[in-house]
Design a protein around this motif. Structure first.
Motif, mmCIF file in Angstrom:
data_model
loop_
_atom_site.group_PDB
_atom_site.id
_atom_site.type_symbol
_atom_site.label_atom_id
_atom_site.label_comp_id
_atom_site.label_asym_id
_atom_site.label_seq_id
_atom_site.Cartn_x
_atom_site.Cartn_y
_atom_site.Cartn_z
ATOM 1 N N LEU A 175 0.866 -1.321 -0.040
ATOM 2 C CA LEU A 175 -0.126 0.090 -0.029
ATOM 3 C C LEU A 175 0.833 1.130 0.210
ATOM 4 O O LEU A 175 0.662 2.136 -0.659
ATOM 5 C CB LEU A 175 -0.921 -0.116 1.290
ATOM 6 C CG LEU A 175 -1.933 1.021 1.455
ATOM 7 C CD1 LEU A 175 -2.805 0.861 0.049
ATOM 8 C CD2 LEU A 175 -2.671 0.883 2.550
ATOM 9 N N LYS A 180 -2.058 -1.083 -4.703
ATOM 10 C CA LYS A 180 -3.187 -1.159 -3.835
ATOM 11 C C LYS A 180 -3.972 -2.634 -4.020
ATOM 12 O O LYS A 180 -4.447 -3.266 -3.049
ATOM 13 C CB LYS A 180 -4.284 -0.169 -4.005
ATOM 14 C CG LYS A 180 -4.971 0.082 -5.429
ATOM 15 C CD LYS A 180 -5.790 0.985 -5.540
ATOM 16 C CE LYS A 180 -6.763 0.976 -6.994
ATOM 17 N NZ LYS A 180 -7.794 1.886 -7.089
ATOM 18 N N ALA A 183 -1.916 -5.200 -2.292
ATOM 19 C CA ALA A 183 -2.181 -4.758 -0.742
ATOM 20 C C ALA A 183 -3.562 -5.221 -0.459
ATOM 21 O O ALA A 183 -3.423 -6.236 0.455
ATOM 22 C CB ALA A 183 -2.083 -3.563 -0.541
ATOM 23 N N ALA A 184 -4.354 -5.291 -1.081
ATOM 24 C CA ALA A 184 -5.885 -5.577 -0.836
ATOM 25 C C ALA A 184 -5.879 -7.167 -0.849
ATOM 26 O O ALA A 184 -6.632 -7.750 0.342
ATOM 27 C CB ALA A 184 -6.681 -5.003 -1.680
ATOM 28 N N ALA A 207 -6.956 -0.172 1.627
ATOM 29 C CA ALA A 207 -6.596 -0.544 0.050
ATOM 30 C C ALA A 207 -7.691 -0.463 -0.856
ATOM 31 O O ALA A 207 -7.361 0.060 -2.015
ATOM 32 C CB ALA A 207 -6.010 -1.840 0.381
#
Length: 211
Positions: A175, A180, A183-184, A207
């Protein structure tokens, strides 16, 4: 006493070790084991006394210093913890557990260069030491050395794919780097393991709404 301890029968083990001490008051291992029982029960003052008694009998008792360090560490007494771990390492320089614990204490004191040094030593001695690898990742992350941190957390996850904190930290790094979607994915994986963790939920929300 050791048999009871291995079976998790702490009350019976405690009584057995106390009886051993009555018969042989200079039996240092009994004090160590008794202290370990008190430590598991979070009776930290009593654990400390037992480890100190072991050191009175045998001043170069590395495990006594190490366990004493754990008692201090659990209570947030980082200065005393570091000193105890350092004393253990003077006696037994290749004690990977003491190196890892000292590194962890250095992280908590924000002495990150020293943390990395000790944790690398622990991993040189015991390359499959997952706790040390995780702590090394944390130290690198706090230093801003994200590539090294990513590699450390990936190494942890290769051995233990359900290490939720490693997944969360990997997500946090992604992130920070603006990745993103990656990250998610990591935060979702962490939540599969620990669905009620508020921090993981908050991080996933960050995220998803990251711009």
């Amino acid at each position: 006493g050791q048999l009871y301890l291995d079976q998790g029968r702490l009350d019976a083990a405690e009584m057995a070790f106390q009886n051993s001490i009555k018969v042989k008051p200079d039996y240092g291992k009994a004090y160590i084991n008794l202290g370990a029982i008190y430590f598991q029960q979070k009776r930290f003052d009593e654990a400390e006394k037992q480890f100190q008694k072991a050191l009175q009998i045998k001043p170069d008792y590395s495990i006594a210093y190490y366990n004493l360090g754990l008692v201090y560490f659990e209570q947030g007494e980082l200065r005393d913890a570091m000193l105890a771990f350092q004393n253990a390492l003077k006696i037994e320089p290749d004690n990977a557990d003491a190196l890892n614990s000292l590194g962890s204490a250095y992280i908590d004191k924000n002495r990150l260069d020293e943390a990395v040094k000790e944790l690398k030593k622990a991993l040189f001695i015991r390359p499959d030491f997952t706790d040390a690898q995780y702590n090394l990742g944390v130290a690198y992350m706090y230093q801003g050395n994200f590539n090294e941190a990513i590699e450390s957390f990936k190494s942890v996850l290769a051995v233990n794919p359900d290490h939720a904190d490693a997944l969360n930290n990997l997500g946090a790094i992604y992130l920070t780097l603006g990745r993103k979607d990656d990250a998610a994915a990591q935060f979702r994986n962490a939540l599969k393991i620990n669905p009620e963790n508020a921090m993981f939920k908050k991080n996933l929300d960050k995220a998803v709404h990251f711009k």
